[in-house]
Motif scaffolding. Structure first.
Motif, PDB file in Angstrom:
ATOM      1  N   ASP A  81       0.821  -1.231   0.000  1.00  0.00           N
ATOM      2  CA  ASP A  81       0.000   0.000   0.000  1.00  0.00           C
ATOM      3  C   ASP A  81       0.845   1.268   0.000  1.00  0.00           C
ATOM      4  N   GLY A  82       2.177   1.119  -0.002  1.00  0.00           N
ATOM      5  CA  GLY A  82       3.032   2.304  -0.012  1.00  0.00           C
ATOM      6  C   GLY A  82       3.436   2.800   1.353  1.00  0.00           C
ATOM      7  N   LYS A  83       3.085   2.046   2.447  1.00  0.00           N
ATOM      8  CA  LYS A  83       3.491   2.458   3.804  1.00  0.00           C
ATOM      9  C   LYS A  83       4.954   2.076   4.021  1.00  0.00           C
ATOM     10  N   VAL A  84       5.708   2.929   4.734  1.00  0.00           N
ATOM     11  CA  VAL A  84       7.117   2.634   5.010  1.00  0.00           C
ATOM     12  C   VAL A  84       7.197   1.623   6.154  1.00  0.00           C
ATOM     13  N   ILE A  85       7.857   0.488   5.901  1.00  0.00           N
ATOM     14  CA  ILE A  85       7.991  -0.539   6.945  1.00  0.00           C
ATOM     15  C   ILE A  85       9.261  -0.306   7.752  1.00  0.00           C
ATOM     16  N   GLU A  86      10.363   0.001   7.053  1.00  0.00           N
ATOM     17  CA  GLU A  86      11.621   0.278   7.761  1.00  0.00           C
ATOM     18  C   GLU A  86      12.571   1.016   6.828  1.00  0.00           C
ATOM     19  N   THR A  87      13.588   1.615   7.441  1.00  0.00           N
ATOM     20  CA  THR A  87      14.666   2.254   6.691  1.00  0.00           C
ATOM     21  C   THR A  87      15.966   1.667   7.222  1.00  0.00           C
ATOM     22  N   GLY A  88      16.906   1.381   6.350  1.00  0.00           N
ATOM     23  CA  GLY A  88      18.162   0.786   6.826  1.00  0.00           C
ATOM     24  C   GLY A  88      19.236   0.885   5.775  1.00  0.00           C
ATOM     25  N   ARG A  89      20.402   0.321   6.121  1.00  0.00           N
ATOM     26  CA  ARG A  89      21.529   0.336   5.175  1.00  0.00           C
ATOM     27  C   ARG A  89      21.740  -1.059   4.591  1.00  0.00           C
ATOM     28  N   VAL A  90      22.182  -1.090   3.343  1.00  0.00           N
ATOM     29  CA  VAL A  90      22.505  -2.369   2.705  1.00  0.00           C
ATOM     30  C   VAL A  90      23.891  -2.793   3.194  1.00  0.00           C
ATOM     31  N   SER A  91      23.994  -3.943   3.855  1.00  0.00           N
ATOM     32  CA  SER A  91      25.310  -4.364   4.359  1.00  0.00           C
ATOM     33  C   SER A  91      26.102  -5.090   3.281  1.00  0.00           C
TER      34      SER A  91
END
Length: 607
Positions: free
Chosen positions: A241-251
């Motif tokens: 639905d376009g809701k942000v689940i998480e933000t993080g860095r690509v390891s």
């Protein structure tokens, strides 16, 4: 480097994984002296044991300066969800068809899905070296199948190759040059499959496959739709639905290189890569640059048709063989499985001690149970039940499947009779070569639960049954269940050979002497229709008088060996299968005989 993304799709046992083996060998992926297992893509223990593919897996080869990403897929209808998911990752498909069997139900399913999203297939007629191959008829059947699935003119103009995956060759005609190996197939892929599609804009990728790695944590595999991604880049995850689940860095970014996965410095648009470093993102979520707001739409997945109850094991022997027995552990494991497997649906029951697990078929659910028991879980599971639905007018609907049975002519009568008892409608009956017939039915899923074993018994192991979900149709009415009752142990202890020997007239046993039993556990099948409580603990009374008649040797008939699939199909609604890492036991859902009688009376009163 130029890119091509392809999937190999086909019915079960038509040679997908064997063909991938040969593609890897002939593209120079392996060293000349490298030891490689047969069907290298089937990497987990259950796949090796059963000789089937359960999970879709990607690999990649280089051919004439072009990187070709290849996805190997399962062929069983129960794992059709794996195929539906990965089709969004590829730009072309190779449809393998057995030169003797022709297009089968699962061929129809996967080809239908591929045509629907606009892919242009390459058809490869495999196993042309079989003595019973009927190449021209099979090509015509494939064309008829494409036409019946509403293929466009472009899709109907499909190229055809003939060959043998196991022998490692493909050619443009059945009598073609075998010395070139699989080069004609590689060349056709480069020529017919379009360059990997990419879009303008920042990084976006749809999660398609999920796995856990002990060192890198959660790894998501998908195809990069646009932009590029580098290690340490900040990305976010959007749900459908376009809701942000998480933000993080690509390891870490990993790409497929043969059978291995190698870290790369940058993932480019069009390539299939795996990224690590995120904690919550899962299948069908969009992994993207922080400035992106619109998710990529995932393809809808067909609904589950069969459900089972997974219950906390409450038998007297609970906790003696496994170390994961609590409802919390079972719950966490089931929800973790549902994250990566989009065809499974898990619901918690009101009492919190049982869970309703719905999937595509008994095979899919029994593979899940087998995996869990190997991890140390103890659970009790109920008989598979179909998922009913209702239409606008409130009429009950049930799932109906298309069933194709290949059988020797002499056994066709008993198969038709048994299928009609199960409310199946016969559509066609035609010869399929070598004194065999192909029977096609539409049958309710309810009637097919547990029929596989009976079919093999009726046909002396010669029949092959293939099923495919067709549609929901009006409820077909009551259906006969198991004919015989069961023998139930009336006490707890260890089974004694002498007691079992005396009970042999009552019916075949399912346990061996020395096995632990408990009150309410099923120890055998009764010869008659009613259930019977028996004492399997009673030893021989010893006296100090010797007679010839007293000292008869105890010779037991070997017990019926109940495998997990057979047990699930055999039990009735008031029975459960207790599954532990070391054993599979059958039991009544209500162990106490008095409570059981009360429950039966209450049921009769309601009826």
């Amino acid at each position: 480097m130029k890119l091509r993304n392809i999937a190999i799709i086909a019915h079960v046992d038509h040679g997908k994984t064997t063909l991938v083996d040969k593609l890897l060998q002939q593209s120079g992926t392996f060293r000349e002296n490298q030891r490689v297992e047969e069907r290298a893509m089937d990497s987990n223990d259950l796949e090796k044991e059963r000789g089937i593919t359960i999970l879709a897996k990607a690999t990649s080869v280089v051919w004439k300066d072009t990187r070709v990403n290849i996805v190997d897929t399962p062929g069983h209808a129960d794992f059709g969800g794996e195929v539906e998911r990965i089709l969004s990752m590829v730009d072309g498909v190779i449809v393998l068809v057995d030169a003797a069997e022709g297009p089968m139900p699962q061929t129809k399913f996967v080809v239908g899905k591929a045509l629907k999203i606009g892919l242009r297939p390459i058809v490869a007629i495999n196993k042309v070296d079989r003595p019973d191959a009927r190449i021209n008829e099979v090509v015509n059947e494939v064309f008829d199948l494409f036409a019946a699935l509403d293929a466009t003119d472009e899709q109907l103009d499909f190229p055809i190759l003939y060959g043998s995956g196991r022998a490692g060759w493909m050619a443009s005609s059945p009598e073609g040059d075998q010395s070139e190996g699989l080069a004609p197939l590689f060349d056709l892929v480069l020529q017919h499959v379009p360059q990997a599609k990419t879009e303008e804009g920042p990084f976006r990728m749809l999660g398609t496959l999920l796995e856990a790695n002990p060192f890198l944590g959660r790894i998501i595999t998908g195809r990069i739709a646009s932009g590029t991604v580098k290690p340490n880049q900040t990305i976010k995850v959007l749900d459908r639905d376009g809701k942000v689940i998480e933000t993080g860095r690509v390891s870490k970014i990993l790409a497929f290189r043969g059978l291995e996965r190698a870290p790369i410095d940058v993932g480019e648009a069009g390539d299939i890569v795996s990224i690590a470093g995120l904690v919550k993102g899962t299948v069908a979520d969009t992994f993207c640059d922080p400035q992106v707001d619109t998710p990529i739409q995932a393809q809808p997945i067909d609904p589950p048709t069969v459900t089972m109850s997974f219950i906390v094991n409450d038998s007297p022997l609970a906790g003696t063989e496994g170390d994961k027995v609590t409802s919390r552990m079972i719950r966490d494991r089931l929800f973790k499985e549902a994250e990566g497997n989009v065809t499974l649906k898990i619901e918690e029951a009101a009492d919190k001690d049982s869970f309703y697990v719905s999937g595509r078929g008994e095979l899919q659910l029994s593979i899940l149970i087998e995996t869990m028991r190997r991890e140390g879980f103890e659970i009790a599971v109920s008989r598979p039940r179909v998922v009913f639905e209702k239409d606008e007018n409130g009429q009950l609907l049930e799932p109906v499947e298309e069933v194709v049975i290949d059988v020797d002519e002499e056994h066709s009568g008993v198969v038709v009779q048994k299928m009609s008892e199960r409310k199946a409608e016969m559509l066609e009956m035609r010869p399929s070569g070598g004194d065999r017939l192909r029977l096609v039915f539409h049958a309710p899923t309810r009637g097919l639960i547990g029929y596989q074993g009976e079919l093999l018994t009726d046909t002396r192991g010669t029949a092959i049954m293939n099923r495919l979900f067709k549609a929901y149709e009006p409820y077909k009415g009551e259906m006969p269940g198991r004919r015989n009752g069961v023998l139930i142990s009336n006490d707890k202890g260890e089974a004694v050979a002498y007691a079992m020997w005396n009970l042999e007239d009552r019916g075949p046993m399912m346990i061996e002497p020395g096995w632990k039993v408990y009150q309410g556990m099923i120890v055998g099948e009764h010869n008659r229709e009613n259930d019977l409580e028996v004492n399997v603990l009673k030893g021989k009374k010893l006296t100090n008088i010797r007679t010839t008649s007293k000292d008869e040797a105890v010779r037991l008939t070997p017990p019926i060996k109940m495998t997990l699939e057979r047990s699930l199909a055999w039990i009735q609604d008031d029975e459960l299968v207790e599954v532990t890492p070391k054993s599979i036991r059958l039991r009544k859902a209500v162990l106490d005989p008095n409570d059981r009688k009360r429950a039966e009376r209450a049921k009769e009163a309601v009826a």
